[in-house]
Design a protein around this motif. Sequence first.
Motif, mmCIF file in Angstrom:
data_model
loop_
_atom_site.group_PDB
_atom_site.id
_atom_site.type_symbol
_atom_site.label_atom_id
_atom_site.label_comp_id
_atom_site.label_asym_id
_atom_site.label_seq_id
_atom_site.Cartn_x
_atom_site.Cartn_y
_atom_site.Cartn_z
ATOM 1 N N ASN A 142 0.819 -1.210 0.000
ATOM 2 C CA ASN A 142 0.000 0.000 0.000
ATOM 3 C C ASN A 142 0.855 1.264 0.000
ATOM 4 O OD1 ASN A 142 0.645 -0.864 2.689
ATOM 5 N ND2 ASN A 142 -0.776 0.660 3.473
ATOM 6 N N ILE A 143 1.968 1.265 0.696
ATOM 7 C CA ILE A 143 2.821 2.461 0.740
ATOM 8 C C ILE A 143 3.504 2.677 -0.615
ATOM 9 C CG2 ILE A 143 4.851 3.498 1.838
ATOM 10 C CD1 ILE A 143 3.939 2.060 4.426
ATOM 11 N N THR A 144 3.910 1.599 -1.252
ATOM 12 C CA THR A 144 4.523 1.703 -2.577
ATOM 13 C C THR A 144 3.540 2.315 -3.568
ATOM 14 O OG1 THR A 144 5.850 -0.254 -2.125
ATOM 15 C CG2 THR A 144 5.634 0.412 -4.430
ATOM 16 N N ILE A 145 2.298 1.850 -3.540
ATOM 17 C CA ILE A 145 1.290 2.346 -4.480
ATOM 18 C C ILE A 145 0.866 3.763 -4.123
ATOM 19 C CG2 ILE A 145 -1.068 1.972 -5.307
ATOM 20 C CD1 ILE A 145 -0.382 -1.052 -5.197
ATOM 21 N N ASP A 146 0.820 4.094 -2.823
ATOM 22 C CA ASP A 146 0.513 5.472 -2.434
ATOM 23 C C ASP A 146 1.609 6.420 -2.909
ATOM 24 O OD1 ASP A 146 -1.844 4.745 -1.255
ATOM 25 O OD2 ASP A 146 -1.066 4.757 0.788
ATOM 26 N N THR A 147 2.843 5.951 -2.940
ATOM 27 C CA THR A 147 3.962 6.768 -3.392
ATOM 28 C C THR A 147 3.932 6.953 -4.905
ATOM 29 O OG1 THR A 147 5.284 5.929 -1.567
ATOM 30 C CG2 THR A 147 6.469 6.980 -3.363
ATOM 31 N N ASP A 148 3.634 5.883 -5.641
ATOM 32 C CA ASP A 148 3.589 5.940 -7.102
ATOM 33 C C ASP A 148 2.436 5.071 -7.611
ATOM 34 O OD1 ASP A 148 4.024 6.178 -9.794
ATOM 35 O OD2 ASP A 148 6.000 5.244 -9.793
ATOM 36 N N PRO A 149 1.246 5.655 -7.793
ATOM 37 C CA PRO A 149 0.068 4.874 -8.200
ATOM 38 C C PRO A 149 0.213 4.169 -9.548
ATOM 39 C CG PRO A 149 -0.570 7.075 -7.496
ATOM 40 C CD PRO A 149 0.918 7.048 -7.563
ATOM 41 N N LEU A 150 1.135 4.620 -10.383
ATOM 42 C CA LEU A 150 1.281 4.019 -11.708
ATOM 43 C C LEU A 150 1.859 2.609 -11.669
ATOM 44 C CD1 LEU A 150 2.517 7.143 -13.691
ATOM 45 C CD2 LEU A 150 0.217 6.177 -13.611
ATOM 46 N N VAL A 151 2.449 2.205 -10.536
ATOM 47 C CA VAL A 151 3.016 0.863 -10.447
ATOM 48 C C VAL A 151 2.009 -0.159 -9.921
ATOM 49 C CG1 VAL A 151 5.356 1.738 -10.121
ATOM 50 C CG2 VAL A 151 3.986 1.141 -8.134
ATOM 51 N N SER A 152 0.799 0.270 -9.624
ATOM 52 C CA SER A 152 -0.195 -0.605 -9.014
ATOM 53 C C SER A 152 -0.413 -1.890 -9.807
ATOM 54 C CB SER A 152 -1.525 0.129 -8.842
ATOM 55 O OG SER A 152 -2.492 -0.718 -8.281
ATOM 56 N N GLN A 153 -0.659 -1.741 -11.088
ATOM 57 C CA GLN A 153 -0.920 -2.930 -11.904
ATOM 58 C C GLN A 153 0.333 -3.785 -12.060
ATOM 59 O OE1 GLN A 153 -2.884 -2.102 -15.573
ATOM 60 N NE2 GLN A 153 -3.406 -4.214 -15.915
ATOM 61 N N ALA A 154 1.481 -3.157 -12.105
ATOM 62 C CA ALA A 154 2.732 -3.902 -12.290
ATOM 63 C C ALA A 154 3.048 -4.806 -11.102
ATOM 64 C CB ALA A 154 3.891 -2.942 -12.530
ATOM 65 N N ILE A 155 2.713 -4.367 -9.881
ATOM 66 C CA ILE A 155 3.026 -5.181 -8.703
ATOM 67 C C ILE A 155 1.811 -5.926 -8.155
ATOM 68 C CG2 ILE A 155 4.992 -3.752 -8.072
ATOM 69 C CD1 ILE A 155 3.327 -2.487 -5.891
ATOM 70 N N GLY A 156 0.695 -5.845 -8.849
ATOM 71 C CA GLY A 156 -0.472 -6.622 -8.449
ATOM 72 C C GLY A 156 -1.376 -5.942 -7.451
ATOM 73 N N GLY A 157 -1.267 -4.638 -7.301
ATOM 74 C CA GLY A 157 -2.160 -3.887 -6.431
ATOM 75 C C GLY A 157 -1.848 -4.056 -4.957
ATOM 76 N N VAL A 158 -2.717 -3.484 -4.132
ATOM 77 C CA VAL A 158 -2.600 -3.601 -2.678
ATOM 78 C C VAL A 158 -3.185 -4.949 -2.280
ATOM 79 C CG1 VAL A 158 -3.300 -2.624 -0.467
ATOM 80 C CG2 VAL A 158 -2.800 -1.111 -2.379
ATOM 81 N N LYS A 159 -2.402 -5.740 -1.553
ATOM 82 C CA LYS A 159 -2.860 -7.065 -1.128
ATOM 83 C C LYS A 159 -3.436 -6.973 0.280
ATOM 84 C CE LYS A 159 0.509 -8.033 -4.205
ATOM 85 N NZ LYS A 159 1.346 -6.964 -4.706
ATOM 86 N N LEU A 160 -4.654 -7.460 0.463
ATOM 87 C CA LEU A 160 -5.295 -7.516 1.768
ATOM 88 C C LEU A 160 -5.086 -8.920 2.306
ATOM 89 C CD1 LEU A 160 -7.708 -5.686 3.357
ATOM 90 C CD2 LEU A 160 -8.863 -7.810 2.844
ATOM 91 N N LYS A 161 -4.385 -9.013 3.425
ATOM 92 C CA LYS A 161 -4.029 -10.318 3.987
ATOM 93 C C LYS A 161 -4.633 -10.474 5.377
ATOM 94 C CE LYS A 161 0.329 -10.747 1.523
ATOM 95 N NZ LYS A 161 0.358 -12.127 1.087
ATOM 96 N N VAL A 162 -5.050 -11.693 5.683
ATOM 97 C CA VAL A 162 -5.565 -12.034 7.008
ATOM 98 C C VAL A 162 -4.871 -13.318 7.464
ATOM 99 C CG1 VAL A 162 -7.811 -10.954 6.600
ATOM 100 C CG2 VAL A 162 -7.518 -13.377 6.116
ATOM 101 N N LEU A 163 -4.960 -13.591 8.762
ATOM 102 C CA LEU A 163 -4.405 -14.848 9.271
ATOM 103 C C LEU A 163 -5.158 -16.022 8.658
ATOM 104 C CD1 LEU A 163 -3.917 -13.957 13.029
ATOM 105 C CD2 LEU A 163 -2.125 -14.401 11.350
ATOM 106 N N ALA A 164 -4.454 -17.110 8.420
ATOM 107 C CA ALA A 164 -5.049 -18.288 7.789
ATOM 108 C C ALA A 164 -6.252 -18.799 8.575
ATOM 109 C CB ALA A 164 -4.007 -19.386 7.632
ATOM 110 N N LYS A 165 -6.212 -18.697 9.896
ATOM 111 C CA LYS A 165 -7.330 -19.193 10.707
ATOM 112 C C LYS A 165 -8.590 -18.342 10.532
ATOM 113 C CE LYS A 165 -6.027 -16.544 14.747
ATOM 114 N NZ LYS A 165 -6.226 -16.372 16.115
ATOM 115 N N ASP A 166 -8.439 -17.077 10.072
ATOM 116 C CA ASP A 166 -9.581 -16.179 9.877
ATOM 117 C C ASP A 166 -10.006 -16.064 8.416
ATOM 118 O OD1 ASP A 166 -9.649 -15.530 12.596
ATOM 119 O OD2 ASP A 166 -8.180 -13.913 12.333
#
Length: 138
Positions: free
Chosen positions: A36-60
């Motif tokens: 998220n910080i990388t994309i906030d710094t340079d929004p043009l790289v969003s598609q290149a790095i696969g966007g902001v990933k939302l991660k949760v614990l495996a148990k949840d």
Amino acid sequence: MQDTFVTIARFPYSTEAQIVKGRLEADGIEVFLRDNITIDTDPLVSQAIGGVKLKVLAKDEEKARSILQSIKAYAVDDNGNAITCPNCKQNHVNLYSTITGFKSFFSFIIGFITGTLPISARYQYKCDNCDTVITTKA
């Protein structure tokens, strides 16, 4: 294994990811955003790095996915009614930007060269179930 994070969603920009993160945290699910910080710094790289990933614990994961599915909004018309796919009759229609036509392509090239956002973009509705492109009258 239960202490590892799994990706349950990807977003092109961090604003939508932050909203979903807040909703999941309100239900007691630990959430981690990646890139998220990388994309906030340079929004043009969003598609290149696969966007902001939302991660949760495996148990949840299962609980988080059900919450995410319950809040996912699909496209609506000017009256607030869900847009229905003419092919499969489902309401799982989203709005996507596309580069079709000379004007959109030229704007993309100029934006890419100058490092700015596109000047002109076309949008289309597309069904998530059957990939039918839906035309609507403006």
